[in-house]
Design an enzyme around this catalytic site. Structure first.
Site, PDB file in Angstrom:
ATOM      1  N   GLU A  65      -9.346   7.110 -17.502  1.00  0.00           N
ATOM      2  CA  GLU A  65      -8.261   7.842 -18.141  1.00  0.00           C
ATOM      3  C   GLU A  65      -7.225   8.324 -17.125  1.00  0.00           C
ATOM      4  OE1 GLU A  65      -9.693  10.986 -20.629  1.00  0.00           O
ATOM      5  OE2 GLU A  65      -7.707  11.328 -21.484  1.00  0.00           O
ATOM      6  N   ASP A  66      -7.678   8.747 -15.968  1.00  0.00           N
ATOM      7  CA  ASP A  66      -6.764   9.443 -15.048  1.00  0.00           C
ATOM      8  C   ASP A  66      -6.390   8.678 -13.785  1.00  0.00           C
ATOM      9  OD1 ASP A  66      -6.942  11.528 -16.821  1.00  0.00           O
ATOM     10  OD2 ASP A  66      -8.446  12.648 -15.678  1.00  0.00           O
TER      11      ASP A  66
END
Ligand code: MN
Length: 481
Positions: A65-66
């Site tokens: 996600e990051d």
């Protein structure tokens, strides 16, 4: 356990290094390097006794996600299972970000719910990582801006703590709910905290004496046991007070004594012996061993009155039941790790305790969705929100009510005008009594008449404080006119 193997510690270190590198240069609101968070989440699931893949996936849970890392990268480095779990957690976050509040979790927003179903239902371990993630975020919530604190805390109370409860992860539920509640309503939290501490202090002497008396008797009768006190959590007291009109006199389990014994026979023997010492209160013996709670919780609860007129609740259970009450689903992973891992490999649906069949249902639905088949969500008993039920109007609008709600609660929720003119109710097309407790998924139709007015006697047919208030207003108005 397998996890102590050399191979595992090498893999574990590799995952830590991998995540550290991926998150390099990222920081948390607290100012800490970002990696502190995934490390803490891994520690949490390790403490819960989760399997290797779950622990590895936990430290990697935010990289897709990051950071630029992809699911394929993870599959290359750590294998299919870990990649699958990380993918699930990522999907779950994405599905969630489209949900502004509890209402958008409702079956109306099919798309989000489907994504949630697929992400969660395919493997419960995804959900367990998500819960650990949320727990650490709550523990470190003070670093966030106030507005975000409230939002995360509210969502934790409405979605994640009930979810932990559905999985019978008692210790987790209590910690999550209490932290979250302290942000949602700090004033009330402090009030109740003080109240509980005071009570615990004043009860200390009595409890000590009771522990002595009970211990002596059980020892004499050759029952092996452990005994200890437990104090009610702030949030569960808050909820219980709401249910009992804020009447402290109705709360019998502010402090309780837990008796842990070897087997089920000893549970009943211990109960009998305790009843021979103190007078049990009638109607306050609950046998959750014979009839477990929906989430699989087992224990005998009995409230007794001591010789100096103190009211004390006893909770009697076996070690295994105790373990399961505290750690829930995670405990069954510990005991069934081999079998579960095998099932994942072969793609079979997990074997779970029968009381957690809702998870099996989710998994079956997820499997059908993956095959492109249609699933009728309304048929699924998908009630993740333990103390809420969702019922339908004849037009198909969804109304959420607390579990225990009655037809008049439903009517007053629609509109106080409707509530005030009720003459009858049809549940699932059948004329029913106003005392009928509504069930999840019921279709409820209220019948009204212009000539009908609100009745004093309706108070006993009402469960929610909202409906009670509305009725009170109407009765006062009628008196004035
Ligand atoms: Mn996270």
């Amino acid at each position: 356990m397998v996890k102590d193997s050399k191979a595992y510690s090498a893999k574990r270190q590799k995952a830590i290094d991998f995540a550290t590198k991926a998150h390099e240069g990222q920081f948390r609101n607290s100012g800490d390097p970002y990696i502190v968070h995934p490390l803490a989440v891994m520690k949490i699931v390790e403490d819960w006794g989760m399997d290797e893949d779950t622990c590895i996936a936990a430290v990697l849970h935010d990289v897709v996600e990051d950071t630029p890392v992809t699911v394929a990268d993870i599959k290359n480095e750590f294998g299919e299972q870990v990649a699958f779990l990380v993918d699930g957690v990522t999907k779950l976050s994405n599905a969630r970000s489209g949900m502004r509040d509890l209402d958008t979790y409702l079956p109306e927003t099919k798309d989000n719910l489907l994504r949630l179903l697929v992400a969660v239902g395919s493997d419960v371990r995804v959900l367990i990582i998500k819960l650990a993630d949320r727990l650490h975020n709550l523990r470190t919530l003070s670093a966030l801006p106030q507005e975000k604190q409230k939002k995360i805390a509210k969502e934790s109370l409405e979605v994640f703590a009930p979810l932990a409860d559905r999985m019978n992860m008692g210790r987790l539920r209590v910690e999550m709910a209490d932290i979250a509640f302290s942000y949602v309503d700090p004033k009330r939290y402090n009030e109740l905290r003080v109240l509980i501490d005071k009570h615990a202090q004043s009860a200390e002497k009595t409890l000590k004496k009771v522990i002595e008396e009970v211990s002596e008797l059980l020892t004499r009768e050759k029952i092996k046991f452990e005994i200890g006190g437990r104090v009610k959590s702030v949030y569960s007291l808050h909820k219980k007070l709401a249910k009992h009109n804020q009447n402290m006199g109705e709360i019998y389990d502010l402090t309780a004594l837990r008796v842990i014994v070897d087997d089920i026979t000893d549970c009943y023997l211990a109960m009998g012996l305790i009843h021979s010492l103190y007078t049990p209160m009638s109607g306050r013996i609950k046998d959750y061993i014979a009839v477990p709670k929906q989430n699989g919780y087992q224990s005998i609860h009995t409230t007794v009155i001591t010789k100096d007129k103190q009211v004390i609740e006893f909770q009697i259970r076996t070690r295994e039941m105790h373990e399961y009450a505290e750690r829930g689903l995670a405990a069954s992973f510990y005991y069934n790790e081999q079998k579960l891992t095998e099932n994942y490999r072969t793609g079979k649906i997990q074997h779970l305790p029968t009381n957690l069949l809702w998870i099996t249902e989710l998994q079956a639905a997820a499997a059908q969705l993956r095959e492109g088949k249609k699933v009728d969500l309304k048929k699924l008993k998908l009630n993740l929100f333990a103390d809420k039920i969702f019922v339908y109007t004849p037009k198909g609008d969804i109304i959420d009510l607390p579990d225990g709600a009655l037809p008049l609660d439903f009517a007053y929720r629609l509109h106080s005008e409707i509530g005030g003119h009720v003459v009858g109710v049809k549940i699932n097309g059948k004329m029913s009594n106003l005392n009928t407790r509504l069930k999840h998924g019921d279709i409820v139709e209220v019948l009204t008449s212009k000539n009908q007015t609100a009745k004093e006697g309706w108070f006993s047919k009402i469960f929610t404080s909202h409906a009670r208030q509305k009725l009170k207003q109407q009765l006062n108005k009628d008196k004035e006119s």
